[in-house]
Design a protein around this motif. Structure first.
Motif, PDB file in Angstrom:
ATOM      1  N   ALA A 286       0.824  -1.200   0.000  1.00 40.05           N
ATOM      2  CA  ALA A 286       0.000   0.000   0.000  1.00 40.05           C
ATOM      3  C   ALA A 286       0.862   1.255   0.000  1.00 40.05           C
ATOM      4  O   ALA A 286       0.337   2.357  -0.014  1.00 40.05           O
ATOM      5  N   GLY A 287       2.173   1.098   0.050  1.00 38.01           N
ATOM      6  CA  GLY A 287       3.068   2.247  -0.031  1.00 38.01           C
ATOM      7  C   GLY A 287       3.374   2.883   1.308  1.00 38.01           C
ATOM      8  O   GLY A 287       3.807   4.030   1.347  1.00 38.01           O
ATOM      9  N   GLN A 288       3.165   2.183   2.395  1.00 38.57           N
ATOM     10  CA  GLN A 288       3.403   2.755   3.714  1.00 38.57           C
ATOM     11  C   GLN A 288       4.886   2.990   3.985  1.00 38.57           C
ATOM     12  O   GLN A 288       5.237   3.833   4.799  1.00 38.57           O
ATOM     13  N   PHE A 289       5.759   2.257   3.311  1.00 38.03           N
ATOM     14  CA  PHE A 289       7.194   2.369   3.558  1.00 38.03           C
ATOM     15  C   PHE A 289       7.933   3.013   2.392  1.00 38.03           C
ATOM     16  O   PHE A 289       9.150   2.923   2.301  1.00 38.03           O
ATOM     17  N   ASP A 290       7.210   3.679   1.504  1.00 37.50           N
ATOM     18  CA  ASP A 290       7.843   4.267   0.324  1.00 37.50           C
ATOM     19  C   ASP A 290       8.701   5.484   0.658  1.00 37.50           C
ATOM     20  O   ASP A 290       9.775   5.658   0.108  1.00 37.50           O
ATOM     21  N   ASP A 291       8.229   6.348   1.532  1.00 33.90           N
ATOM     22  CA  ASP A 291       8.938   7.599   1.809  1.00 33.90           C
ATOM     23  C   ASP A 291       9.064   7.789   3.317  1.00 33.90           C
ATOM     24  O   ASP A 291       8.307   8.525   3.927  1.00 33.90           O
ATOM     25  N   THR A 292      10.024   7.133   3.909  1.00 32.16           N
ATOM     26  CA  THR A 292      10.183   7.215   5.358  1.00 32.16           C
ATOM     27  C   THR A 292      11.151   8.318   5.774  1.00 32.16           C
ATOM     28  O   THR A 292      11.179   8.707   6.925  1.00 32.16           O
ATOM     29  N   ARG A 293      11.924   8.841   4.850  1.00 32.86           N
ATOM     30  CA  ARG A 293      12.952   9.823   5.202  1.00 32.86           C
ATOM     31  C   ARG A 293      12.387  11.238   5.350  1.00 32.86           C
ATOM     32  O   ARG A 293      12.831  11.984   6.218  1.00 32.86           O
ATOM     33  N   ASP A 294      11.437  11.631   4.521  1.00 29.02           N
ATOM     34  CA  ASP A 294      10.932  13.008   4.569  1.00 29.02           C
ATOM     35  C   ASP A 294      10.240  13.320   5.887  1.00 29.02           C
ATOM     36  O   ASP A 294      10.380  14.422   6.413  1.00 29.02           O
TER      37      ASP A 294
END
Length: 53
Positions: free
Chosen positions: A28-36
């Motif tokens: 579902a994309g929950q771990f796509d952008d963890t840095r921002d």
């Protein structure tokens, strides 16, 4: 021994539920952008604005 026959299927269903939730979170994309989100607080403007009380 009777408790084992009850707790083993319950624990297996619990592990299966956790696996399904983790599988869903990955796709579902929950771990796509963890840095921002982690660096957003560093980009915050900490200076007081004129007219602020």
């Amino acid at each position: 021994m009777d408790a084992l026959f009850l707790l083993l299927p319950i624990s297996l269903l619990f592990v299966l539920g956790i696996g399904v939730a983790f599988w869903w979170a990955i796709f579902a994309g929950q771990f796509d952008d963890t840095r921002d989100a982690a660096t957003a607080i560093l980009d915050d403007d900490d200076q007081a604005h004129p007219g602020a009380t």
